[in-house]
Design a protein around this motif. Structure first.
Motif, PDB file in Angstrom:
ATOM      1  N   VAL A 113      57.260  10.845  -0.682  1.00 47.36           N
ATOM      2  CA  VAL A 113      55.834  11.370  -1.094  1.00 47.36           C
ATOM      3  C   VAL A 113      55.919  12.855  -0.890  1.00 47.36           C
ATOM      4  CG1 VAL A 113      53.415  11.405  -1.306  1.00 47.36           C
ATOM      5  CG2 VAL A 113      54.727   9.326  -0.623  1.00 47.36           C
ATOM      6  N   LEU A 114      55.925  13.634  -2.035  1.00 43.11           N
ATOM      7  CA  LEU A 114      55.709  15.005  -2.165  1.00 43.11           C
ATOM      8  C   LEU A 114      54.303  15.255  -2.374  1.00 43.11           C
ATOM      9  CD1 LEU A 114      58.659  16.062  -4.125  1.00 43.11           C
ATOM     10  CD2 LEU A 114      58.618  15.845  -1.634  1.00 43.11           C
ATOM     11  N   ARG A 115      53.834  15.881  -1.603  1.00 46.61           N
ATOM     12  CA  ARG A 115      52.150  16.600  -1.830  1.00 46.61           C
ATOM     13  C   ARG A 115      51.942  17.995  -1.627  1.00 46.61           C
ATOM     14  NH1 ARG A 115      46.370  16.050  -2.456  1.00 46.61           N
ATOM     15  NH2 ARG A 115      46.025  18.240  -2.853  1.00 46.61           N
ATOM     16  N   THR A 116      51.814  18.660  -2.906  1.00 46.78           N
ATOM     17  CA  THR A 116      51.402  20.077  -2.939  1.00 46.78           C
ATOM     18  C   THR A 116      49.832  20.511  -2.025  1.00 46.78           C
ATOM     19  OG1 THR A 116      50.396  19.948  -4.841  1.00 46.78           O
ATOM     20  CG2 THR A 116      52.711  20.426  -5.130  1.00 46.78           C
ATOM     21  N   VAL A 117      50.141  21.403  -1.150  1.00 51.59           N
ATOM     22  CA  VAL A 117      48.837  22.062  -0.699  1.00 51.59           C
ATOM     23  C   VAL A 117      49.022  23.642  -0.819  1.00 51.59           C
ATOM     24  CG1 VAL A 117      48.528  20.189   0.824  1.00 51.59           C
ATOM     25  CG2 VAL A 117      49.911  22.036   1.620  1.00 51.59           C
ATOM     26  N   VAL A 157      55.869  11.349   3.826  1.00 52.18           N
ATOM     27  CA  VAL A 157      55.223  12.493   3.035  1.00 52.18           C
ATOM     28  C   VAL A 157      56.195  13.792   3.595  1.00 52.18           C
ATOM     29  CG1 VAL A 157      53.254  14.053   2.848  1.00 52.18           C
ATOM     30  CG2 VAL A 157      53.104  11.549   3.196  1.00 52.18           C
ATOM     31  N   THR A 158      56.503  14.711   2.458  1.00 50.51           N
ATOM     32  CA  THR A 158      56.934  16.086   2.558  1.00 50.51           C
ATOM     33  C   THR A 158      55.760  16.859   2.009  1.00 50.51           C
ATOM     34  OG1 THR A 158      59.030  15.585   2.443  1.00 50.51           O
ATOM     35  CG2 THR A 158      58.613  17.697   2.086  1.00 50.51           C
ATOM     36  N   GLU A 200      61.623  22.643  -9.604  1.00 53.87           N
ATOM     37  CA  GLU A 200      62.875  22.172  -9.326  1.00 53.87           C
ATOM     38  C   GLU A 200      63.137  21.840  -7.887  1.00 53.87           C
ATOM     39  OE1 GLU A 200      67.385  24.184  -9.633  1.00 53.87           O
ATOM     40  OE2 GLU A 200      65.806  24.757 -10.769  1.00 53.87           O
ATOM     41  N   VAL A 201      62.185  22.714  -6.986  1.00 53.94           N
ATOM     42  CA  VAL A 201      62.493  22.209  -5.418  1.00 53.94           C
ATOM     43  C   VAL A 201      62.006  20.852  -5.387  1.00 53.94           C
ATOM     44  CG1 VAL A 201      61.386  22.834  -3.390  1.00 53.94           C
ATOM     45  CG2 VAL A 201      62.177  24.684  -4.538  1.00 53.94           C
ATOM     46  N   ALA A 202      61.069  20.425  -5.966  1.00 56.20           N
ATOM     47  CA  ALA A 202      60.549  18.921  -5.659  1.00 56.20           C
ATOM     48  C   ALA A 202      61.675  18.050  -6.246  1.00 56.20           C
ATOM     49  CB  ALA A 202      59.208  18.791  -6.738  1.00 56.20           C
TER      50      ALA A 202
END
Length: 312
Positions: A113-117, A157-158, A200-202
């Motif tokens: 799971v990738l979550r932006t903050v 999560v990352t 692209e990082v994601a």
């Protein structure tokens, strides 16, 4: 198993929230190009956009889901292994992330799971001024809630901490540039990043088998540009070949953006003032460059690419 051996599964399917946005859209394109075997499911919280997304991404499944509608989240999450989670500013994150965690746990299939903050690293919430606490911009108060809920979930999560301003935010400032050749914005000191590089990082993190990214909090910027907007105006003058002035006054800011943003304009100014009071925390880093295996886009390069769109 030896600690030197990577052990994260590459997800066979990825669900992208905010797929119509400036990060979700290039992420979908990247995954389709680099890993076409991955099943993509794109989420829109706007039912009217579902048809347009289906036309734009014929290779993907497109569904409607809303963070505040648990059944729709459960349906969207079913069977998926990778999740890119992005939420617009002003989202009430406690119910949103509580619902998301419930949906992902019910699915029981998440491998990444990738979550932006968007946080100043290690900021103390007690130091946040009351107007910023109560405003709809909300990032300093809402995103610690995000991290608390997801940390306690034990999901894989990352966090992608967007410790920079997006270069395409210059489009917000287009009217002043077009009409007066003037960059109207708070003279904050901030790093910069191209949202396409974030995408692209994601994508590369999803495709990585390195389990060490799970649980990490990565702050992203382009590793090159840490500047004030008065510096940006000087760079614009050089790139565009004509004089661009900077106006960082509050009254100019409110006059320029109140019609566009309504009462949020004054709240945004208070948020930018809060960030300026703590600007020494910002630092360039090379995480984006190491992840991409190339130099990220610089502000100069982005301005060269978009000069006509900004000035005409």
């Amino acid at each position: 198993m030896s600690d030197s051996i990577n052990s994260k599964s590459v997800p066979r399917s990825v669900l992208i929230f905010g797929a119509a946005g400036h990060i979700g859209r290039p992420l979908a394109d990247f995954l389709q190009r680099e890993a076409p075997q991955i099943q993509l499911r794109l989420v829109s919280s706007n039912a009217e956009r579902v048809g347009a997304l289906r036309r734009d991404f014929p290779f993907a499944e497109v569904v409607f889901a809303n963070y505040f509608d648990l059944p729709s989240l459960e349906s969207a999450a079913q069977g998926m292994e990778g999740f890119f989670v992005n939420a617009p500013g002003g989202t009430d994150e406690r119910p949103a992330m509580t619902h998301l965690v419930a949906a992902l746990k019910k699915a029981g299939t998440a491998v990444h799971v990738l979550r932006t903050v968007g946080l100043q690293p290690e900021a103390n919430p007690r130091r946040i001024p009351q107007p910023v606490r109560e405003g709809k911009v909300g990032l300093p108060m809402q995103h610690p809630i995000v991290k608390q809920i997801l940390d306690e979930s034990d999901l894989p999560v990352t966090y992608l901490n967007l410790g920079a301003t997006f270069m395409d935010n210059f489009f917000w400032m287009k009217e002043g540039l077009t009409r007066e050749r003037k960059l109207i914005w708070h003279n904050r000191l901030i790093p910069f990043v191209d949202p396409r590089d974030i995408a692209e990082v994601a994508g590369r993190l999803f495709l990585s088998d390195n389990h060490r990214h799970i649980g990490q909090f990565h702050t992203l910027n382009n590793g090159h540009d840490l500047m004030r907007f008065s510096d940006v105006a000087e760079l614009m003058s050089e790139v565009f070949g004509e004089k661009i002035t900077h106006d960082g006054r509050k009254e100019s800011f409110l006059q320029a953006y109140s019609q566009q943003l309504g009462p949020i304009a004054s709240e945004l100014w208070e948020f930018l003032e809060y960030e300026r009071a703590n600007e020494v925390v910002w630092a360039r880093n090379d995480f984006v460059e190491r992840t991409l295996g190339r130099k990220p886009v610089t502000v100069r390069e982005w301005l060269q690419e978009h000069a006509d769109l900004l000035l005409k």
